[in-house]
Design a protein around this motif. Structure first.
Motif, PDB file in Angstrom:
ATOM      1  N   MET A 280       0.846  -1.195   0.000  1.00 21.00           N
ATOM      2  CA  MET A 280       0.000   0.000   0.000  1.00 21.00           C
ATOM      3  C   MET A 280       0.880   1.242   0.000  1.00 21.00           C
ATOM      4  O   MET A 280       1.719   1.436   0.869  1.00 21.00           O
ATOM      5  N   SER A 281       0.709   2.062  -1.007  1.00 16.87           N
ATOM      6  CA  SER A 281       1.523   3.276  -1.091  1.00 16.87           C
ATOM      7  C   SER A 281       0.745   4.458  -0.531  1.00 16.87           C
ATOM      8  O   SER A 281      -0.472   4.536  -0.688  1.00 16.87           O
ATOM      9  N   LEU A 282       1.454   5.343   0.127  1.00 19.60           N
ATOM     10  CA  LEU A 282       0.810   6.487   0.756  1.00 19.60           C
ATOM     11  C   LEU A 282       0.631   7.613  -0.254  1.00 19.60           C
ATOM     12  O   LEU A 282       1.468   7.793  -1.140  1.00 19.60           O
ATOM     13  N   PRO A 283      -0.456   8.380  -0.124  1.00 22.31           N
ATOM     14  CA  PRO A 283      -0.659   9.520  -1.031  1.00 22.31           C
ATOM     15  C   PRO A 283       0.342  10.635  -0.771  1.00 22.31           C
ATOM     16  O   PRO A 283       0.981  10.684   0.275  1.00 22.31           O
ATOM     17  N   ALA A 284       0.465  11.539  -1.732  1.00 26.77           N
ATOM     18  CA  ALA A 284       1.471  12.602  -1.617  1.00 26.77           C
ATOM     19  C   ALA A 284       1.112  13.587  -0.510  1.00 26.77           C
ATOM     20  O   ALA A 284       1.944  13.945   0.311  1.00 26.77           O
ATOM     21  N   GLY A 285      -0.141  14.040  -0.492  1.00 27.39           N
ATOM     22  CA  GLY A 285      -0.569  14.981   0.538  1.00 27.39           C
ATOM     23  C   GLY A 285      -1.347  14.251   1.607  1.00 27.39           C
ATOM     24  O   GLY A 285      -1.198  13.053   1.785  1.00 27.39           O
ATOM     25  N   ILE A 286      -2.144  15.004   2.352  1.00 27.90           N
ATOM     26  CA  ILE A 286      -3.016  14.401   3.358  1.00 27.90           C
ATOM     27  C   ILE A 286      -4.442  14.461   2.826  1.00 27.90           C
ATOM     28  O   ILE A 286      -4.986  15.548   2.661  1.00 27.90           O
ATOM     29  N   PRO A 287      -5.067  13.332   2.553  1.00 26.72           N
ATOM     30  CA  PRO A 287      -6.441  13.367   2.044  1.00 26.72           C
ATOM     31  C   PRO A 287      -7.397  13.908   3.093  1.00 26.72           C
ATOM     32  O   PRO A 287      -7.239  13.654   4.282  1.00 26.72           O
ATOM     33  N   LEU A 288      -8.391  14.662   2.640  1.00 25.81           N
ATOM     34  CA  LEU A 288      -9.354  15.262   3.567  1.00 25.81           C
ATOM     35  C   LEU A 288     -10.090  14.222   4.406  1.00 25.81           C
ATOM     36  O   LEU A 288     -10.278  14.425   5.604  1.00 25.81           O
ATOM     37  N   PRO A 289     -10.511  13.073   3.813  1.00 27.00           N
ATOM     38  CA  PRO A 289     -11.206  12.086   4.650  1.00 27.00           C
ATOM     39  C   PRO A 289     -10.381  11.600   5.836  1.00 27.00           C
ATOM     40  O   PRO A 289     -10.945  11.295   6.888  1.00 27.00           O
ATOM     41  N   TRP A 290      -9.066  11.550   5.711  1.00 29.99           N
ATOM     42  CA  TRP A 290      -8.234  11.159   6.863  1.00 29.99           C
ATOM     43  C   TRP A 290      -8.403  12.166   7.978  1.00 29.99           C
ATOM     44  O   TRP A 290      -8.592  11.809   9.142  1.00 29.99           O
ATOM     45  N   VAL A 291      -8.327  13.442   7.613  1.00 29.91           N
ATOM     46  CA  VAL A 291      -8.443  14.485   8.630  1.00 29.91           C
ATOM     47  C   VAL A 291      -9.809  14.420   9.292  1.00 29.91           C
ATOM     48  O   VAL A 291      -9.932  14.475  10.522  1.00 29.91           O
ATOM     49  N   LEU A 292     -10.854  14.272   8.469  1.00 30.48           N
ATOM     50  CA  LEU A 292     -12.202  14.222   9.033  1.00 30.48           C
ATOM     51  C   LEU A 292     -12.384  12.975   9.883  1.00 30.48           C
ATOM     52  O   LEU A 292     -13.060  13.023  10.914  1.00 30.48           O
ATOM     53  N   GLY A 293     -11.771  11.868   9.458  1.00 32.49           N
ATOM     54  CA  GLY A 293     -11.868  10.652  10.254  1.00 32.49           C
ATOM     55  C   GLY A 293     -11.230  10.835  11.619  1.00 32.49           C
ATOM     56  O   GLY A 293     -11.819  10.477  12.648  1.00 32.49           O
ATOM     57  N   LEU A 294     -10.035  11.430  11.628  1.00 28.37           N
ATOM     58  CA  LEU A 294      -9.367  11.687  12.915  1.00 28.37           C
ATOM     59  C   LEU A 294     -10.212  12.611  13.777  1.00 28.37           C
ATOM     60  O   LEU A 294     -10.368  12.399  14.990  1.00 28.37           O
TER      61      LEU A 294
END
Lengths: 173, 105
Positions: free
Chosen positions: B1-15
């Motif tokens: 699994m490769s990580l995306p370049a930036g921070i996806p918005l759903p990650w932030v909202l999930g946190l």
């Protein structure tokens, strides 16, 4: 790289927050809350909110948590006593409600309500956004900004009046 | 699994959602008024995180201004709330919320 850092900091935030609410010792709780809030400041840095990251550290980890610790030590709180059937029942109901809320949030999140398209935009290579925030704060948001001083004044007066207590009062009543 | 370049918005909202959930749990589960107060701080921070995430996603600073105001209100709230808790402790010698169930002092 940014995403990996975000994951590490997010894990720290969640661990700190969990330990805050699970620890029996109020002082330890406060220290774990500091960990969570400082990690959150790191996440703000990653999200290019540099000014907010610094304010988070100064205001939350600095001022607010010191206030918390001061009150905890002033009250000389011992470890919480949490035994008995009624309290256990209450705690069980609490966790149940949490689970229900978590499932609900997860379902909402799965449907992507309000989440929008994922943003992986490359940020502008400038260092810090303090200037931009300052300009916005003193132009478009000048009136709310001045109003916050009123809020803080009310809080100061309220805290002094409430903290004075009844016995030592004599002013007013 | 490769990580995306930036921070996806759903990650932030999930946190943000997880943090809010932990805060709600703290208020529901604990009896110590000070810990409940810290849980409220956690919930405020969850809202702040969502604000910052959306501000980044929309390339706008207004969300960050809002976070600034939320922090101001949080500071005021903590000062008044802790004064109330200190006063409560003086009156009742306890900070456990279920031992304080009368309005009359």
């Amino acid at each position: 790289m940014t995403a990996a850092l975000f994951l590490v900091l997010a894990a720290l935030v969640v661990a700190g927050a969990l330990m805050t609410i699970l620890n029996r010792n109020p002082v330890a709780s406060a220290m774990f809350l500091v960990l969570a809030l400082v990690s959150l400041a790191g996440i703000y840095l990653l999200l290019h909110a540099e000014f907010l990251a610094l304010v988070q550290v100064i205001v939350y980890a600095g001022a607010i948590m010191v206030l918390f610790l001061f009150v905890i030590m002033y009250l000389n709180l011992k470890t919480d006593i949490e035994t008995g059937v009624q309290i256990a029942l209450r705690r069980g109901v609490g966790w149940l409600l949490t689970a229900a809320l978590g499932v609900m949030g997860f379902l909402l999140f799965r449907r992507m309500w309000g989440a929008g398209p994922p943003s992986t935009l490359v940020p502008p290579p400038d260092a810090g956004n303090t200037k931009a925030i300052g300009e916005l704060l003193y132009t478009r948001y000048l009136f709310p900004f001045e109003l916050t001083s009123l809020v803080l004044l009310a809080a100061i007066v309220g805290a002094i009046v409430i903290g004075q207590g009844r016995a030592s009062g004599g002013s007013g009543r | 699994m490769s990580l995306p370049a930036g921070i996806p918005l759903p990650w932030v909202l999930g946190l943000s959602g997880v943090l809010f959930l932990i805060g709600v749990t703290g208020v529901l589960v604990r009896r110590n008024a000070i810990i409940m107060f810290m849980s409220i701080e956690l919930m405020l921070n969850a809202a702040n995180l969502a604000f910052v995430g959306f501000a980044r996603s929309m390339q706008s600073l207004d969300g960050q201004i809002f976070v600034f105001f939320v922090m101001t209100v949080a500071a005021a709230e903590v000062a008044v709330g802790l004064a109330i808790i200190v006063n409560l402790f003086r009156l009742r010698e306890t900070v456990f919320v279920d031992e304080v169930d009368l309005l009359k002092g």
